[in-house]
Design a protein around this motif. Sequence first.
Motif, PDB file in Angstrom:
ATOM      1  N   VAL A 128      84.633  72.160 134.842  1.00  0.00           N
ATOM      2  CA  VAL A 128      83.519  72.813 134.147  1.00  0.00           C
ATOM      3  C   VAL A 128      83.999  74.047 133.417  1.00  0.00           C
ATOM      4  O   VAL A 128      83.568  74.362 132.302  1.00  0.00           O
ATOM      5  CB  VAL A 128      82.408  73.152 135.152  1.00  0.00           C
ATOM      6  CG1 VAL A 128      81.341  73.999 134.502  1.00  0.00           C
ATOM      7  CG2 VAL A 128      81.785  71.882 135.710  1.00  0.00           C
ATOM      8  N   LEU A 173      85.399  73.111 130.205  1.00  0.00           N
ATOM      9  CA  LEU A 173      84.329  72.793 129.261  1.00  0.00           C
ATOM     10  C   LEU A 173      83.696  74.066 128.713  1.00  0.00           C
ATOM     11  O   LEU A 173      83.296  74.144 127.548  1.00  0.00           O
ATOM     12  CB  LEU A 173      83.276  71.939 129.956  1.00  0.00           C
ATOM     13  CG  LEU A 173      83.705  70.493 130.223  1.00  0.00           C
ATOM     14  CD1 LEU A 173      82.692  69.784 131.100  1.00  0.00           C
ATOM     15  CD2 LEU A 173      83.874  69.742 128.914  1.00  0.00           C
ATOM     16  N   PHE A 174      83.625  75.094 129.546  1.00  0.00           N
ATOM     17  CA  PHE A 174      83.113  76.374 129.050  1.00  0.00           C
ATOM     18  C   PHE A 174      83.995  76.911 127.929  1.00  0.00           C
ATOM     19  O   PHE A 174      83.524  77.409 126.905  1.00  0.00           O
ATOM     20  CB  PHE A 174      83.040  77.394 130.189  1.00  0.00           C
ATOM     21  CG  PHE A 174      81.848  77.208 131.091  1.00  0.00           C
ATOM     22  CD1 PHE A 174      81.743  77.948 132.257  1.00  0.00           C
ATOM     23  CD2 PHE A 174      80.836  76.319 130.788  1.00  0.00           C
ATOM     24  CE1 PHE A 174      80.656  77.797 133.089  1.00  0.00           C
ATOM     25  CE2 PHE A 174      79.759  76.162 131.618  1.00  0.00           C
ATOM     26  CZ  PHE A 174      79.657  76.908 132.803  1.00  0.00           C
ATOM     27  N   LEU A 217      85.815  75.268 125.972  1.00  0.00           N
ATOM     28  CA  LEU A 217      85.582  74.458 124.775  1.00  0.00           C
ATOM     29  C   LEU A 217      84.387  74.955 123.986  1.00  0.00           C
ATOM     30  O   LEU A 217      84.315  74.824 122.774  1.00  0.00           O
ATOM     31  CB  LEU A 217      85.347  73.009 125.167  1.00  0.00           C
ATOM     32  CG  LEU A 217      86.568  72.089 125.273  1.00  0.00           C
ATOM     33  CD1 LEU A 217      86.133  70.682 125.602  1.00  0.00           C
ATOM     34  CD2 LEU A 217      87.362  72.085 123.975  1.00  0.00           C
ATOM     35  N   GLN A 218      83.447  75.509 124.709  1.00  0.00           N
ATOM     36  CA  GLN A 218      82.228  75.966 124.039  1.00  0.00           C
ATOM     37  C   GLN A 218      82.327  77.422 123.626  1.00  0.00           C
ATOM     38  O   GLN A 218      81.332  78.064 123.332  1.00  0.00           O
ATOM     39  CB  GLN A 218      81.034  75.814 124.987  1.00  0.00           C
ATOM     40  CG  GLN A 218      80.791  74.429 125.482  1.00  0.00           C
ATOM     41  CD  GLN A 218      79.905  73.665 124.518  1.00  0.00           C
ATOM     42  OE1 GLN A 218      79.563  74.153 123.431  1.00  0.00           O
ATOM     43  NE2 GLN A 218      79.539  72.476 124.883  1.00  0.00           N
ATOM     44  N   ASP A 219      83.487  77.963 123.694  1.00  0.00           N
ATOM     45  CA  ASP A 219      83.704  79.363 123.338  1.00  0.00           C
ATOM     46  C   ASP A 219      83.071  80.337 124.300  1.00  0.00           C
ATOM     47  O   ASP A 219      82.840  81.497 123.951  1.00  0.00           O
ATOM     48  CB  ASP A 219      83.171  79.673 121.926  1.00  0.00           C
ATOM     49  CG  ASP A 219      84.068  79.082 120.852  1.00  0.00           C
ATOM     50  OD1 ASP A 219      83.576  78.965 119.712  1.00  0.00           O
ATOM     51  OD2 ASP A 219      85.214  78.742 121.164  1.00  0.00           O
ATOM     52  N   ALA A 220      82.787  79.863 125.510  1.00  0.00           N
ATOM     53  CA  ALA A 220      82.235  80.794 126.501  1.00  0.00           C
ATOM     54  C   ALA A 220      83.373  81.220 127.417  1.00  0.00           C
ATOM     55  O   ALA A 220      83.445  80.831 128.596  1.00  0.00           O
ATOM     56  CB  ALA A 220      81.127  80.113 127.286  1.00  0.00           C
TER      57      ALA A 220
END
Lengths: 737, 209, 101
Positions: free
Chosen positions: B40, B43-44, B46-49
Amino acid sequence: MLDLVWLIPSLPLAGFLVLTFGGKRLGEPWAGWLATGAMAGSFLATVGVFLDLAGRDVQDRRAVTTLFEWIPAGDLRVDVGFLADPLSLTMCLFITGVGALIHLYSVGYMHGDGEFPRFFTYLNLFAFSMLILVLGDNLLLTFLGWEGVGACSYLLISFWFTDEANATAGKKAFVTNRIGDWGFMVAIFMTFFTFGSVAYVDVLDTTAAGTVAQSTATFIAVMLFVGAIGKSAQFPLYLWLPDAMAGPTPVSALIHAATMVTSGVYLLTRVNPIIADAADWVPTMIAWTGAGTALFAATIAVAQRDIKKVLAYSTVSQLGYMFLAVGCGAYVAAVFHMVTHAFFKALLFLGSGSVIHGMDGDQDMAHYGGLRRFMPITAGTFIIGWLAIAGVPPFAGFWSKDEILAFAWNESPLLWAVGLVTAVLTAFYMTRQVVLTFFGRHRFADPRSDEVDAVWAARLAGADEGVEAARAAVVDAETALEVRRGAATAADEAAVTEAEGVLSAAVDALTVAEAAVADVRAAADVRPDLPALALAGAPDVGAVADELPDAVADRAAHHPHESPWTMAFPLVVLAGLSVLGGLVQLPFSSSTKRLEHWLEPTLFHNEVHLSIGAGTLWVLAVIAVAGGAVGIAVAVAAYGQRRIDHTAFERPILAEAWRFDRKVSDFMGGPGRTGFDATAAFDRKVVDGAVEGMATLVRREAGLLRRFHNGLVRTYAVGIGLGAVGLVLWFLSRSSF
Amino acid sequence: MEAFVFFASAAIVLTGAVGVLTSRNPVHAALFLVQTLFGVAVLFVLQDATFLAAVQVIVYAGAVVILFLFVIMLLGVDRAENLGVEPIVGQRPLAAVIGASLMGMLLTLLLVATDGPTGAPGRTAPLGDAGDNTRRLGEALFTGHVFAVELTALLLTVAVVGAVVLARTVKGPMQPLPVVVVATSTEPADADAGPDTAADEESEEAGGA
Amino acid sequence: MVVTTSWYLALGAVLFSIGAVGLLTRRNPLVMFMCVELMLNAVNLTFVSLGAELGDLGGQLSVFFVLVVAAAEVVVGLGIIVAIMRRRQGATADDLSVLGG
């Protein structure tokens, strides 16, 4: 003086209230005087109002006095008010007048009764209810009075309620009335529904204007008719009236002759516009019900032995005449007959009460006979009443009955024929009653069949006892002989012979005793039967004449006596009214038809006009008088001169009132009971079951649902999950693809 | 490139999740959880978070899972759970139904529906690029949402106090837990379940709910 | 191919379902807790994805707070589990059904 109209019902009401709370303390006879005074005051007030109204113009003779608002419920506005118009005042006059006389009579009649004050309490309450009934200005107030008189009737019939039969008679009257009351209530509902009001002024004026649909008027008229036949004891709801004779005689006179039973006729006369607007078969039905009931009751009265039962069936029959008049559109004749009937029937009932009082409570006419020597005033007034009811001119009953017969002929000759036959029967049974009671030989001292039977039974019992004793003696002698034989020696032969002699004597005695029993039995078998009515001579009691009980001798010594002045005075007054009562409506010319003119404002021109000529009227009158004469002659021949065998008329089926009462009881006990049980079971299972079933259902559901609460977290989690699934499902259903 | 990273991370996440689901040993389950958390975090990123990815690893994987492992160690619940038996009647089928339908419906909603969940543009703060993420997050937190931050601080304090209170050792003899005989269908729950568990009629029906 | 937001959301949905099934199926309280963590993570993923799509920081802000609260929840929850499981060795979720009706 019209303002005094509120006094008319209030004085008896005040009397009732005072007697309720202070009656016991007042005691006899002041309770009675108070009640009588209240009625007399009410009568004076009525006279005052009457004079006022009579002094007015014809159009003006209707006054509504509203006391207060009773039911203000949305569209239903009912006031307590009095409608003083000719019809209600006519009723009030004879209710208060005859009522006051009967109150006076009761002071004498109920003398010595332990419940003296209670009687007058109820009588005043009854008077109040009856006056509300006739004076009420709307159907609901009339219904209030209607129910009130029904309740008072129950209270008064079962006045001596410690005897179960009286209590049952009271209940029977109340329950039978209730059936009629249902009809009245439905009519009130329909009236309100149709007219938006129940006041007579609104209802009758609207109906007379002709704006009511025929079906509605028919329905209301039929429902009111149902109420009327309950209260006025027409077939099939007449069953309570003969049983109501269980009450004290003044009650029978007041309630079941003069006033309460006329309420039905009053009601139908009051709503004559509705009857006029109803379908044609409605008046015909009323007329035929009245005529049929009149004939039916007259046939029963022929065979009755109780003096009051004869008058009870006679009342049913005369009420039938009034209904016949109403059905023929002859409202004036109905009211006329109601008034004259109040006079002579009250007179006859009070007279019979006087006779019963003189005979110490014995009501069986078989024990009367020749009483005119002992009760001259009673006899004289009773004879006047008899002549009135039998339709002998110029007494009151002739004029009113003849009027009804004329209108019946106008309507249908068949109705007239039924009325005529009833008139003949009326004359017959009333003559029978008069002859049996006041003429002929004195039968009160005759031994009665039950007394004679008791004597024979005693004789037989004595003979049987003798046989028993003789047998016992034989056994003793045999035993003694055995003993002697057993203990004998040669020297005791004399003793043994003596014992044998004793034995043979005992055996002989036994034979004699048994022969005596056989003799008594044989004598009893051949003894003459006592006739029901010993018209010819004292009944032959055969061999037991010397052994009759003392009661017979007491009766012979104790003569019937005349009644006190409190009872005799009303008899005289009513007799006078029975003579003169016909004067209010003599059919000779328009000016003598005073009652018709007086009642005109209440009739809305619904009175049928006779379409027969004066000649036909004379012929009808002559035929009616001739019929009455025939009835009287036959009765005198059968009971007075004994030329005709009277048992030919007194058929058992008539004495049992055509067994109609029995059939009704059987039906109610049999199929009726099944129906009642079914209804009760329905109420228990379905109605109660539904209510309790709700509770049981909830409890069972709760029991089922309770299983979800098992305390396990994972189960609850499953619940949450299912909820979440449901939610997503809902979102899914709302989205488009 | 992004797709490849996505699929790889997705595979890691899902295998980790299935592993948590099916491990008999709770320690294994904790490790599989760590796997999922890492996935996860990727994936964060990847979302620029990026800040959140770091926090995820540090707080979740680094502290929460360690906490789990400490408790497992403390209480000795590392003994295997008997997965073959399901005491509550109907639980497994129902769970399967719920899971399948939830997954199915959600996927349908998300992938197939045209007017699925929309969401209006928010008004908190504009999203920057990956490098700027921390700064923007910090600005937003400590200006607009400072109240919420203070509350979370209070919450954490309370939680710590609560944990201390709950976990202290009680002086004196130990009171046993109330013994309730609700059990479930026929056999006892675990091989090492408490000896007081008994089967009862009531719970058979309870299990049927 | 371009990975759109829906893919992330789908992944979140699948992860959530797996966590839900695990919560319903497992009896060991600690494993159940871990499944709860799975579900929370799925939600976090969803938040971040949507935040990225809508260009708003709010998604990440929400995740921040979810993270903090989840941590506090774990603390307290584990404290409770410790308190219970100290008394009865090998207790499972099924043994705590005192509140049954």
